[in-house]
Write a protein that holds these residues in place. Structure first.
Motif, PDB file in Angstrom:
ATOM      1  N   SER A  12      19.053  73.253  60.167  1.00  0.00           N
ATOM      2  CA  SER A  12      19.725  73.648  59.196  1.00  0.00           C
ATOM      3  C   SER A  12      19.694  75.336  58.855  1.00  0.00           C
ATOM      4  O   SER A  12      20.819  75.805  58.186  1.00  0.00           O
ATOM      5  CB  SER A  12      19.638  72.912  57.951  1.00  0.00           C
ATOM      6  OG  SER A  12      18.429  72.926  57.399  1.00  0.00           O
TER       7      SER A  12
ATOM      8  N   CYS B 256      25.349  64.699  71.808  1.00  0.00           N
ATOM      9  CA  CYS B 256      25.974  65.972  71.524  1.00  0.00           C
ATOM     10  C   CYS B 256      27.471  65.788  71.980  1.00  0.00           C
ATOM     11  O   CYS B 256      27.792  65.854  73.350  1.00  0.00           O
ATOM     12  CB  CYS B 256      25.227  67.049  72.135  1.00  0.00           C
ATOM     13  SG  CYS B 256      23.759  67.197  71.370  1.00  0.00           S
TER      14      CYS B 256
ATOM     15  N   TYR C 243      28.509  76.148  66.053  1.00  0.00           N
ATOM     16  CA  TYR C 243      27.884  75.164  65.782  1.00  0.00           C
ATOM     17  C   TYR C 243      28.640  73.805  65.458  1.00  0.00           C
ATOM     18  O   TYR C 243      29.542  73.770  64.757  1.00  0.00           O
ATOM     19  CB  TYR C 243      27.022  74.979  64.802  1.00  0.00           C
ATOM     20  CG  TYR C 243      25.683  76.339  64.901  1.00  0.00           C
ATOM     21  CD1 TYR C 243      24.825  76.290  65.700  1.00  0.00           C
ATOM     22  CD2 TYR C 243      25.949  77.379  63.960  1.00  0.00           C
ATOM     23  CE1 TYR C 243      24.096  77.271  65.944  1.00  0.00           C
ATOM     24  CE2 TYR C 243      24.934  78.568  63.959  1.00  0.00           C
ATOM     25  CZ  TYR C 243      24.013  78.598  65.037  1.00  0.00           C
ATOM     26  OH  TYR C 243      23.130  79.431  65.094  1.00  0.00           O
ATOM     27  N   GLU C 244      28.010  72.666  65.865  1.00  0.00           N
ATOM     28  CA  GLU C 244      28.678  71.334  65.493  1.00  0.00           C
ATOM     29  C   GLU C 244      27.787  70.654  64.755  1.00  0.00           C
ATOM     30  O   GLU C 244      26.417  70.499  65.215  1.00  0.00           O
ATOM     31  CB  GLU C 244      29.225  70.740  66.872  1.00  0.00           C
ATOM     32  CG  GLU C 244      30.103  69.506  66.481  1.00  0.00           C
ATOM     33  CD  GLU C 244      31.388  69.805  66.467  1.00  0.00           C
ATOM     34  OE1 GLU C 244      31.855  71.162  66.236  1.00  0.00           O
ATOM     35  OE2 GLU C 244      32.187  69.013  65.589  1.00  0.00           O
ATOM     36  N   THR C 245      28.006  70.003  63.562  1.00  0.00           N
ATOM     37  CA  THR C 245      27.168  69.350  62.821  1.00  0.00           C
ATOM     38  C   THR C 245      26.715  67.953  63.327  1.00  0.00           C
ATOM     39  O   THR C 245      27.641  67.298  63.755  1.00  0.00           O
ATOM     40  CB  THR C 245      27.430  69.325  61.453  1.00  0.00           C
ATOM     41  OG1 THR C 245      27.707  70.569  60.945  1.00  0.00           O
ATOM     42  CG2 THR C 245      26.526  68.493  60.454  1.00  0.00           C
ATOM     43  N   LEU C 246      25.520  67.655  63.324  1.00  0.00           N
ATOM     44  CA  LEU C 246      25.337  66.174  63.897  1.00  0.00           C
ATOM     45  C   LEU C 246      25.315  65.193  62.954  1.00  0.00           C
ATOM     46  O   LEU C 246      24.963  65.443  61.578  1.00  0.00           O
ATOM     47  CB  LEU C 246      23.756  66.155  64.204  1.00  0.00           C
ATOM     48  CG  LEU C 246      23.336  66.698  65.807  1.00  0.00           C
ATOM     49  CD1 LEU C 246      21.720  66.558  65.800  1.00  0.00           C
ATOM     50  CD2 LEU C 246      23.861  65.334  66.847  1.00  0.00           C
TER      51      LEU C 246
END
Lengths: 375, 332
Positions: A345, A302, A6-9
């Motif tokens: 989350s 994104c 995952y990549e955090t926003l």
């Protein structure tokens, strides 16, 4: 299958909100409103109710599941209208309907707490140009969406008397067809936000020469944009004065069963609500407006930086643990993006976006994909 | 779902999932992260030998049609794109089941049998004709699903040097694994302790010793309904190429090349599923599985069972092994 990479926003840089207004053109031809689905008095797309307080117009025979509700028609008058009287047909219901529309759309006078009276001008409260006997067209949310676009509403009405043919039977009412429009209204002028239900604009007669109405600020009805309700004064059908000559409209209503004819005042006092609505429907030649849909959007940026998302966990990515996109170690790794998943989350998939064709990702490029969710 | 029109500009078709709408209705909708996926891509179409040159290598891949977005939250991204800082990787570890060491359970018809109590274990061992084909409920001394992570290629010798240079130095060593399991049926995962070893002798003999202990599920979100996750230790896989004698490393290891780590998993079922033949059949067998089944062992017994999926995922490499476990109870 759980995704791990995952990549955090970053909510400061990767998130923005926008608001967009979309408009659709809504043309309603008179043939749908009267004539297409049966003869007068037995039209399959017109639904009358046992309470007799309004009738509904559909775009197809209403018993079909394919039918869409277009609008409702009803009428009423204020208790102080000359039409009001104990001898008038459905007198109480007509007063109640007028009051219902007035209290919802306009509210109450502050001093006496009585229901306001519709006015066909923008100077509401001066008690001029009052419309005490009206037709009400309530358009379905399906067509109106969030609101009617200001300045786009037009209704074409036949304002002539019924013509009696050689055998003594009234046929289609004669002309002229007159267009009433709120063309003078816009997002920045020509409306009044009096009342409880948003803004209204005034309907004026389109003279066909670029001018509207009779030169005064007085119209013949109002359009409540957010409510999607049109209020038409019965005075439209009182007759018309042109060049100093008055052309009375003696035969507004024709009772279809026996050819009985009466003027608009007679229809308001001596006819039922549904019969009077029939009379109006058969005079509607056309209705058109643009609706408005307000799209509130959240745009998620994104980002696939140069040094990330260059490999894949896809089982076809390797054969015998060796990457199929490389021959030697120094070959540039490459992967192809087809899907963007948006997660909360708790790693639960909240939204998903698909690209119409794969996007190549390798260490020589960076991608920023804008995913827009509309609400 | 239909395909997206890929004849013109690139379109991005975005929808809320069923779960997203549910969260929105509950007022708890908030997006915090994203991931990229490539589930439609068959990288086998990448043609490094295309006669027209490098610009044509991915011609077939770029023409892959994409489906419209699925709203089912479970059908999102199955694998996803990976991020490794080293752009010179040529090999990526994969997970393989090991059925070679003495404590590894053997698969039967693509699934693992898990006996919920002793009478079931005894019956299964007899019916399957091999004790090694049965997992025992909550038995740390029993057999376990053994999985190895490594480079399953004969291009590279599986020695210590290559393990160091191709796996450890590239940060591709799975020192822990995530074991995802359905918490309606499984209560705990039994996984290796720090005293476990996974190696061979210099002559190629099996010197593994996987000691299991019970672990409890972590609080980490799994993103899957009814699933919990436990962390399982990754034991350094020190099975090396045999230079002394006639033995081969692959008599112990399922990986052909350099090996990174190994783990093992056995399970404890939730209370109720382990009732004996004289006890009450748990309703879950009826609802989620089958009851009173003849498993074809010709042993005169009938069985209740539930098939459940267990995922073992390398925490570093995200390499995944999916196992089907048949939770089995002797019913009569």
């Amino acid at each position: 299958m759980p995704v791990i990479n995952y990549e955090t926003l970053n909510t400061n840089t990767d998130l923005t909100t926008t608001r967009t207004l979309l408009h659709e053109s809504i043309p309603l031809t008179g043939a749908i409103i009267s004539g297409t689905y049966g003869t007068e008095g037995s039209e399959e797309n017109i639904k009358n109710y046992t309470h007799g307080m309004f009738q509904s117009v559909y775009d197809y025979p209403y018993l079909s599941s394919s039918a869409n509700h277009i609008f409702d028609i009803t009428m009423g008058y204020h208790a102080s209208s000359p039409f009001s009287g104990s001898s008038s047909t459905q007198n109480a219901k007509k007063i109640n309907l007028y009051n219902e529309f007035a209290q919802v759309l306009l509210g109450y006078t502050a001093s006496t707490n009585t229901v306001e009276i519709f006015e066909s001008d923008l100077n509401f409260g001066d008690n001029n140009s009052q419309m005490k006997s009206c037709y009400f067209l309530s358009f379905a949310r399906l067509l109106t969406k969030d609101q009617v676009k200001k300045g786009t509403f037009a209704i074409t009405l036949n304002t002539g008397s019924w013509v009696v043919d050689n055998v003594g039977q009234p046929t289609w009412p004669a002309g002229p067809n007159t267009i009433y429009t709120d063309a003078s209204a816009s997002e920045i002028a020509g409306t009044n936000n009096k009342g409880n239900a948003g803004e209204y604009g005034v309907l004026y007669r389109n003279n066909g020469d670029g001018t509207y109405g009779d030169g005064s600020a007085v119209g013949v009805g109002v359009v409540f944009y957010q409510a999607g309700i049109v209020v038409l004064s019965s005075s439209i059908f009182d007759g018309r004065t042109t060049g100093g000559t008055t052309y009375p409209l003696n035969t507004f209503y024709r009772k279809h069963s026996n050819g009985f004819l009466q003027g608009v005042s007679g229809a308001f006092t001596g006819s039922t609500i549904s019969a009077s609505c029939d009379a109006l429907r058969h005079r509607i030649a056309n209705i058109s407006y643009n609706n408005t849909t307000e799209l509130n959007s959240t745009i998620y940026f994104c980002r696939a930086p140069a040094n990330k998302f260059n490999y894949s966990y896809n089982p076809t990515y390797t054969t015998g643990s060796k990457m199929v996109v490389k021959t030697i170690a120094s070959d540039t790794p490459v992967a192809y993006i087809t899907t963007i998943g948006l997660y909360n989350s708790s790693n639960e998939l909240m939204a998903i976006a698909k690209l119409s064709e794969p996007l190549k990702k390798d260490p020589t490029n960076e991608l920023t994909l804008r995913v827009r969710l509309d609400y | 779902m239909a395909f997206l029109d890929n004849s013109g500009d690139i379109i991005l078709d975005a929808v809320l999932t069923d779960l997203g709408r549910q969260k929105m209705a509950a007022g708890t909708f908030k997006i915090a992260k994203y991931a990229f996926g490539d589930d439609e891509i068959d990288y086998g179409l990448y043609n490094k030998n295309h006669p027209s040159g490098a610009a044509y290598y991915d011609l077939e891949i770029l023409q892959t049609p994409s489906f419209e977005a699925f709203v089912y939250s479970g059908a999102g991204i199955n694998y996803g794109l990976a991020s490794f800082t080293n752009t010179n990787l040529l090999y990526l570890p994969s997970l393989k089941q090991n059925e070679k060491i003495k404590t590894a359970v053997l698969m039967t018809n693509s699934l693992y049998y898990l006996g919920v109590n002793q009478e079931t274990v005894t019956a299964l061992q007899s019916g399957l004709g091999n004790k090694q084909k049965v997992l025992e409920n909550n038995n740390t001394a029993g057999y376990a699903i053994v999985v190895e992570s490594g480079l399953d290629t004969t291009d590279l010798v599986g020695d210590a040097s290559n393990r160091s240079s191709y796996i450890v130095a590239n940060n591709l060593l799975d020192s822990t694994y995530s074991v995802f399991f359905d918490n309606r049926f499984l209560a705990n995962v039994l996984s290796p302790t720090a005293q476990s070893v996974f190696k061979n002798t210099s002559t190629g003999a099996d010197a593994t010793n996987l000691i299991l202990s019970t672990t409890t599920a972590t609080s980490r979100a799994t993103g899957m309904d009814n699933y919990s996750v436990s962390s399982a230790r990754g034991v350094n896989d020190l099975v090396y190429y045999v230079t002394n004698g006639t033995g081969v490393a692959t008599s112990v290891s399922a990986i052909a090349g350099p090996r990174g780590s190994a783990t093992a998993a056995s399970f404890k079922v939730v209370t109720g599923l382990d009732a004996s033949t004289t006890g009450t059949t748990d309703a879950k067998y009826t609802r989620y599985g089958k009851t009173g089944q003849d498993l074809g062992f010709s042993d005169g017994y009938t069985y209740d069972y539930i098939d459940t999926t267990v995922l073992i995922v390398g925490a570093t490499t995200n390499a995944t092994y999916m196992a089907t476990v048949r939770i089995t109870r002797r019913a009569s």
